[in-house]
Write a protein that holds these residues in place. Structure first.
Motif, PDB file in Angstrom:
ATOM      1  N   ALA A  38       0.262  -0.976   0.232  1.00  0.00           N
ATOM      2  CA  ALA A  38       0.027   0.014   0.073  1.00  0.00           C
ATOM      3  C   ALA A  38       0.608   1.111  -0.025  1.00  0.00           C
ATOM      4  CB  ALA A  38      -0.808  -0.049   0.543  1.00  0.00           C
ATOM      5  N   ALA A  39       1.608   1.189   0.515  1.00  0.00           N
ATOM      6  CA  ALA A  39       3.316   2.165   0.836  1.00  0.00           C
ATOM      7  C   ALA A  39       3.330   2.311  -0.652  1.00  0.00           C
ATOM      8  CB  ALA A  39       4.170   2.341   2.057  1.00  0.00           C
ATOM      9  N   VAL A  40       3.865   1.643  -1.140  1.00  0.00           N
ATOM     10  CA  VAL A  40       4.334   1.422  -2.885  1.00  0.00           C
ATOM     11  C   VAL A  40       2.883   2.052  -4.053  1.00  0.00           C
ATOM     12  CG1 VAL A  40       5.285   0.716  -4.590  1.00  0.00           C
ATOM     13  CG2 VAL A  40       5.762   0.034  -2.592  1.00  0.00           C
ATOM     14  N   THR A  41       2.204   2.036  -3.183  1.00  0.00           N
ATOM     15  CA  THR A  41       0.996   2.778  -4.256  1.00  0.00           C
ATOM     16  C   THR A  41       0.620   4.106  -4.071  1.00  0.00           C
ATOM     17  OG1 THR A  41      -0.186   0.406  -4.206  1.00  0.00           O
ATOM     18  CG2 THR A  41      -1.336   2.463  -5.370  1.00  0.00           C
ATOM     19  N   GLY A  45       0.856   7.560  -6.003  1.00  0.00           N
ATOM     20  CA  GLY A  45      -0.186   8.869  -6.520  1.00  0.00           C
ATOM     21  C   GLY A  45      -0.070   9.729  -5.686  1.00  0.00           C
ATOM     22  N   HIS A  46       0.128   9.523  -4.622  1.00  0.00           N
ATOM     23  CA  HIS A  46       0.615  10.677  -3.728  1.00  0.00           C
ATOM     24  C   HIS A  46       1.791  11.861  -3.791  1.00  0.00           C
ATOM     25  CE1 HIS A  46      -3.222  10.362  -1.551  1.00  0.00           C
ATOM     26  NE2 HIS A  46      -3.165   9.493  -1.819  1.00  0.00           N
ATOM     27  N   ARG A  47       3.077  10.906  -4.124  1.00  0.00           N
ATOM     28  CA  ARG A  47       4.663  11.574  -4.683  1.00  0.00           C
ATOM     29  C   ARG A  47       5.093  12.946  -3.664  1.00  0.00           C
ATOM     30  NH1 ARG A  47       6.926   9.103  -8.379  1.00  0.00           N
ATOM     31  NH2 ARG A  47       7.933   9.999  -8.730  1.00  0.00           N
ATOM     32  N   PRO A  48       4.883  12.108  -2.428  1.00  0.00           N
ATOM     33  CA  PRO A  48       5.655  12.637  -1.596  1.00  0.00           C
ATOM     34  C   PRO A  48       6.886  12.645  -1.327  1.00  0.00           C
ATOM     35  CG  PRO A  48       5.458  10.356  -0.600  1.00  0.00           C
ATOM     36  CD  PRO A  48       5.029  10.046  -2.270  1.00  0.00           C
TER      37      PRO A  48
END
Length: 222
Positions: A38-41, A45-48
């Motif tokens: 989920a972290a990779v996804t 998606g959010h580009r932190p």
């Protein structure tokens, strides 16, 4: 604004970290995740700018997720959350190019400072964390001072001085103040030293310096 993703399988930990970070005016928690996958996804998606990643999570663990994130274009800096009770995970994270390590009992001020440091291109390594990492692996990798000093001999005198400060856990700004250099100049020296030594993070620098037997700021020439 520093964009942060929190990845931890414990909801209480995620909530606590979010509350601490969002108290800082320059930090925004853009997402959280309870598994490595989920972290990779979420990174895609959010580009932190920064990811706080628990080392141990069910399914895809933090180290595996770190490797996958570092294969992405322009990956964020990933700081591993650890209690240091499982040495092999920390060792694997070092090899996977973690930007730093945070103990789970880090103070709120230390957490915020760490996020700011890695977002600025530094690494989160307090002297305590550096020493604990070195102590952890000291018995696993016998020191070879001659080989370590031979590797460090490719550095210039100034680079060795900076590397000595890195090994003591100082951040770039602290090194700059101590050595009378700008933070930008320190970053250049650290980057060049990593390249010359074939290393990927500051923890590896600290381990190499430990093996060489050089701990002072003014490291001797080989």
């Amino acid at each position: 604004m520093i964009r942060v993703l929190i990845a931890d399988d414990e909801a209480l930990v995620r909530t606590g970290l979010r509350m601490i970070l969002q108290a800082a005016e320059d930090i925004e928690v853009v997402a959280d995740a309870d598994t490595g996958s989920a972290a990779v996804t979420a990174v895609i998606g959010h580009r932190p700018h920064v990811v706080l990643m628990d080392v141990r999570m069910p399914g895809t663990d933090g180290v595996t997720a770190l490797r996958e994130i570092n294969r992405l274009p322009d990956p964020p800096a990933v700081v591993m959350l650890t209690t240091f009770d499982r040495d092999e995970y920390v060792h694997s994270a070092l090899r996977a190019r973690a930007a730093g390590f945070l103990l789970k009992d880090t103070s709120p001020r230390g957490l915020i400072a760490a996020v700011r440091a890695v977002a600025d291109g530094s690494a989160m390594l307090s002297p305590t964390v550096t020493r604990r990492l070195i102590d952890t692996f000291a018995e696993q990798r016998p020191a070879d001072p001659h080989a370590a000093r031979a590797r460090l001999s490719v550095l210039t005198d100034r680079e060795r001085t900076v590397v000595g400060a890195v090994a003591r856990g100082l951040a770039n700004a602290e090194i700059g103040r101590e050595l009378g250099m700008t933070e930008t100049t320190v970053k250049v020296h650290v980057s060049r030293s990593l390249t010359k030594l074939g290393l990927s993070n500051r923890v590896q620098i600290a381990l190499l310096v430990r093996d060489s037997g050089w701990w002072s700021t003014d490291m001797p020439a080989p």
